[in-house]
Design a protein around this motif. Structure first.
Motif, PDB file in Angstrom:
ATOM      1  N   ASP A 194      18.362 -52.329  31.436  1.00  0.00           N
ATOM      2  CA  ASP A 194      17.046 -52.748  30.952  1.00  0.00           C
ATOM      3  C   ASP A 194      16.894 -52.252  29.535  1.00  0.00           C
ATOM      4  O   ASP A 194      16.826 -51.043  29.288  1.00  0.00           O
ATOM      5  N   GLU A 195      16.862 -53.136  28.596  1.00  0.00           N
ATOM      6  CA  GLU A 195      16.817 -52.743  27.184  1.00  0.00           C
ATOM      7  C   GLU A 195      15.520 -52.019  26.854  1.00  0.00           C
ATOM      8  O   GLU A 195      15.495 -51.116  26.011  1.00  0.00           O
ATOM      9  N   GLY A 196      14.399 -52.373  27.560  1.00  0.00           N
ATOM     10  CA  GLY A 196      13.125 -51.725  27.262  1.00  0.00           C
ATOM     11  C   GLY A 196      13.060 -50.291  27.697  1.00  0.00           C
ATOM     12  O   GLY A 196      12.260 -49.513  27.167  1.00  0.00           O
ATOM     13  N   ARG A 197      13.894 -49.865  28.695  1.00  0.00           N
ATOM     14  CA  ARG A 197      13.871 -48.498  29.200  1.00  0.00           C
ATOM     15  C   ARG A 197      14.973 -47.640  28.607  1.00  0.00           C
ATOM     16  O   ARG A 197      15.211 -46.532  29.062  1.00  0.00           O
ATOM     17  N   ALA A 198      15.687 -48.128  27.638  1.00  0.00           N
ATOM     18  CA  ALA A 198      16.772 -47.367  27.028  1.00  0.00           C
ATOM     19  C   ALA A 198      16.213 -46.187  26.246  1.00  0.00           C
ATOM     20  O   ALA A 198      15.137 -46.276  25.641  1.00  0.00           O
ATOM     21  N   THR A 199      16.941 -45.084  26.281  1.00  0.00           N
ATOM     22  CA  THR A 199      16.494 -43.886  25.562  1.00  0.00           C
ATOM     23  C   THR A 199      16.509 -44.117  24.080  1.00  0.00           C
ATOM     24  O   THR A 199      15.552 -43.801  23.371  1.00  0.00           O
ATOM     25  N   ALA A 200      17.578 -44.643  23.582  1.00  0.00           N
ATOM     26  CA  ALA A 200      17.688 -44.958  22.161  1.00  0.00           C
ATOM     27  C   ALA A 200      17.622 -46.458  22.004  1.00  0.00           C
ATOM     28  O   ALA A 200      18.425 -47.173  22.603  1.00  0.00           O
ATOM     29  N   PRO A 201      16.643 -46.930  21.254  1.00  0.00           N
ATOM     30  CA  PRO A 201      16.527 -48.395  21.117  1.00  0.00           C
ATOM     31  C   PRO A 201      17.733 -48.984  20.431  1.00  0.00           C
ATOM     32  O   PRO A 201      18.317 -48.389  19.541  1.00  0.00           O
ATOM     33  N   VAL A 202      18.104 -50.132  20.943  1.00  0.00           N
ATOM     34  CA  VAL A 202      19.226 -50.848  20.368  1.00  0.00           C
ATOM     35  C   VAL A 202      18.705 -51.741  19.276  1.00  0.00           C
ATOM     36  O   VAL A 202      17.816 -52.571  19.510  1.00  0.00           O
TER      37      VAL A 202
ATOM     38  N   ARG B 272      11.269 -34.241  19.367  1.00  0.00           N
ATOM     39  CA  ARG B 272      11.195 -32.820  19.027  1.00  0.00           C
ATOM     40  C   ARG B 272       9.798 -32.414  18.559  1.00  0.00           C
ATOM     41  O   ARG B 272       9.507 -31.230  18.420  1.00  0.00           O
ATOM     42  N   GLY B 273       8.931 -33.373  18.270  1.00  0.00           N
ATOM     43  CA  GLY B 273       7.592 -33.059  17.742  1.00  0.00           C
ATOM     44  C   GLY B 273       7.601 -32.752  16.277  1.00  0.00           C
ATOM     45  O   GLY B 273       6.683 -32.085  15.781  1.00  0.00           O
ATOM     46  N   GLU B 274       8.610 -33.195  15.571  1.00  0.00           N
ATOM     47  CA  GLU B 274       8.719 -32.950  14.136  1.00  0.00           C
ATOM     48  C   GLU B 274       8.169 -34.158  13.393  1.00  0.00           C
ATOM     49  O   GLU B 274       8.196 -35.289  13.891  1.00  0.00           O
ATOM     50  N   PRO B 275       7.657 -33.897  12.194  1.00  0.00           N
ATOM     51  CA  PRO B 275       7.185 -35.044  11.388  1.00  0.00           C
ATOM     52  C   PRO B 275       8.354 -35.928  10.987  1.00  0.00           C
ATOM     53  O   PRO B 275       9.469 -35.477  10.830  1.00  0.00           O
ATOM     54  N   ALA B 276       8.044 -37.179  10.877  1.00  0.00           N
ATOM     55  CA  ALA B 276       9.086 -38.140  10.523  1.00  0.00           C
ATOM     56  C   ALA B 276       9.579 -37.878   9.128  1.00  0.00           C
ATOM     57  O   ALA B 276       8.797 -37.690   8.193  1.00  0.00           O
ATOM     58  N   ALA B 277      10.856 -37.809   8.941  1.00  0.00           N
ATOM     59  CA  ALA B 277      11.455 -37.574   7.627  1.00  0.00           C
ATOM     60  C   ALA B 277      11.516 -38.867   6.857  1.00  0.00           C
ATOM     61  O   ALA B 277      11.470 -39.963   7.421  1.00  0.00           O
ATOM     62  N   GLY B 278      11.679 -38.695   5.591  1.00  0.00           N
ATOM     63  CA  GLY B 278      11.787 -39.877   4.760  1.00  0.00           C
ATOM     64  C   GLY B 278      13.112 -40.564   4.946  1.00  0.00           C
ATOM     65  O   GLY B 278      14.013 -40.064   5.616  1.00  0.00           O
ATOM     66  N   ALA B 279      13.186 -41.680   4.361  1.00  0.00           N
ATOM     67  CA  ALA B 279      14.419 -42.469   4.478  1.00  0.00           C
ATOM     68  C   ALA B 279      15.549 -41.746   3.783  1.00  0.00           C
ATOM     69  O   ALA B 279      15.444 -41.409   2.603  1.00  0.00           O
ATOM     70  N   ALA B 280      16.579 -41.457   4.514  1.00  0.00           N
ATOM     71  CA  ALA B 280      17.756 -40.759   3.976  1.00  0.00           C
ATOM     72  C   ALA B 280      18.803 -41.769   3.600  1.00  0.00           C
ATOM     73  O   ALA B 280      18.856 -42.870   4.166  1.00  0.00           O
TER      74      ALA B 280
ATOM     75  N   GLN C 267      20.518 -46.290  12.433  1.00  0.00           N
ATOM     76  CA  GLN C 267      20.552 -44.831  12.280  1.00  0.00           C
ATOM     77  C   GLN C 267      19.173 -44.281  11.966  1.00  0.00           C
ATOM     78  O   GLN C 267      18.778 -43.223  12.474  1.00  0.00           O
ATOM     79  N   ARG C 268      18.410 -45.003  11.136  1.00  0.00           N
ATOM     80  CA  ARG C 268      17.060 -44.553  10.807  1.00  0.00           C
ATOM     81  C   ARG C 268      16.184 -44.536  12.047  1.00  0.00           C
ATOM     82  O   ARG C 268      15.428 -43.581  12.271  1.00  0.00           O
ATOM     83  N   ARG C 269      16.264 -45.557  12.869  1.00  0.00           N
ATOM     84  CA  ARG C 269      15.458 -45.601  14.077  1.00  0.00           C
ATOM     85  C   ARG C 269      15.845 -44.479  15.047  1.00  0.00           C
ATOM     86  O   ARG C 269      14.994 -43.890  15.716  1.00  0.00           O
ATOM     87  N   GLU C 270      17.123 -44.172  15.119  1.00  0.00           N
ATOM     88  CA  GLU C 270      17.564 -43.090  16.003  1.00  0.00           C
ATOM     89  C   GLU C 270      17.045 -41.752  15.519  1.00  0.00           C
ATOM     90  O   GLU C 270      16.593 -40.918  16.322  1.00  0.00           O
ATOM     91  N   ASP C 271      17.061 -41.544  14.198  1.00  0.00           N
ATOM     92  CA  ASP C 271      16.536 -40.283  13.657  1.00  0.00           C
ATOM     93  C   ASP C 271      15.039 -40.165  13.909  1.00  0.00           C
ATOM     94  O   ASP C 271      14.525 -39.083  14.230  1.00  0.00           O
ATOM     95  N   GLU C 272      14.314 -41.240  13.748  1.00  0.00           N
ATOM     96  CA  GLU C 272      12.880 -41.211  14.025  1.00  0.00           C
ATOM     97  C   GLU C 272      12.615 -40.904  15.499  1.00  0.00           C
ATOM     98  O   GLU C 272      11.679 -40.171  15.836  1.00  0.00           O
ATOM     99  N   ARG C 273      13.413 -41.479  16.373  1.00  0.00           N
ATOM    100  CA  ARG C 273      13.218 -41.250  17.808  1.00  0.00           C
ATOM    101  C   ARG C 273      13.499 -39.803  18.172  1.00  0.00           C
ATOM    102  O   ARG C 273      12.755 -39.177  18.942  1.00  0.00           O
TER     103      ARG C 273
END
Length: 268
Positions: free
Chosen positions: A206-214, A244-252, A233-239
């Motif tokens: 189920d693509e909607g229940r995946a831990t890391a979005p594809v 972790r409860g950390e603020p979203a980092a800028g685009a690396a 990669q950006r979406r994975e870092d945001e996830r």
């Protein structure tokens, strides 16, 4: 004791329980030629009374020589014995110099019985042993009376020795023990309840229940080259930052190998 007795008993291994199953003497057909030779020598000897007196000694010596040779052959055939015991077979022959050839039952590979036409009429045949003792005087035993019965006797003794495992250690009159069937497997009692094997349920993806979005790639989009991988990669870092409860980092900047060539500040 007869003069034709080769004294078979002294060749037996009495302390190991060996006994004679059959003692085979030569059939009378073996001495026919020797008897004819003896009659011929007698006829030559009688010529001494017919020929002139000057040469009477010639047929006398010749007839006596032929007669002695014929008697030697008769004694030789009468002293030739083939013996079957519960352990082996052996042959004893010879008049002045006695010869003994022996062979254990385990070394007998095959026995052939040859009965010529005359032998079938008068009841004799020849034994041919196929074994490792072919050069010991036991390969061919000629002029055996009642060859069929003697052949069965040898086969029976071989079979009994094989079934007992050790020939000569049983009762001479005992029958061979029958071959026992192989032991049957005894079924083991089964417990009342048997654990059932675990059932593995395969859940469809189920693509909607995946831990890391594809990341999805739209056809005809503006992303080219490695842009779609950088977006994933950006979406994975945001996830990960969200978990972790950390603020979203800028685009690396995109790093396909996830390596950083910046110097590492290590504690001094």
């Amino acid at each position: 004791m007869s003069v034709f007795d080769p004294r078979i008993d002294k060749h037996l291994i009495a302390d190991q329980g060996e006994y004679v199953v059959d003692e085979v003497r030569k059939h009378w057909a073996a001495t026919v030629s020797a008897v004819l030779e003896l009659l011929g020598g007698f006829v030559v000897f009688l010529l001494a009374f017919v020929l002139p007196a000057q040469v009477w000694w010639l047929p006398t010596l010749l007839g006596a020589g032929i007669g002695l040779h014929a008697l030697w052959r008769i004694f030789e055939q009468r002293m030739d014995r083939f013996v079957i015991t519960n352990m082996r077979v052996f042959r004893v022959h010879g008049i002045l110099s006695q010869r003994i050839a022996t062979m254990p039952l385990a070394r007998i590979l095959d026995i052939s019985v040859y009965k010529p036409f005359v032998g079938r009429i008068f009841g004799y045949g020849h034994f041919v042993f196929e074994s490792a003792a072919q050069e010991q005087g036991l390969r061919e035993i000629r002029y055996v009376g009642d060859p069929d019965t003697r052949g069965l006797t040898i086969q029976r003794v071989i079979a009994q020795a094989g079934l007992r495992g050790a020939a000569g250690r049983g009762d001479p009159n005992a029958l061979p023990s029958p071959v026992q069937p192989p032991p049957q497997a005894v079924p083991q009692p089964q417990p009342a309840t048997q654990p059932q094997p675990a059932t593995v349920t395969v859940t469809p993806y189920d693509e909607g229940r995946a831990t890391a979005p594809v990341p999805g790639i739209e056809r005809g989009g503006s992303q080219t080259g490695w842009d779609w991988l950088a977006d994933a990669q950006r979406r994975e870092d945001e996830r990960l930052a969200q978990l972790r409860g950390e603020p979203a980092a800028g685009a690396a900047p995109f790093d396909p190998d996830r390596t950083n060539t910046a110097p590492i500040d290590l504690p001094r």
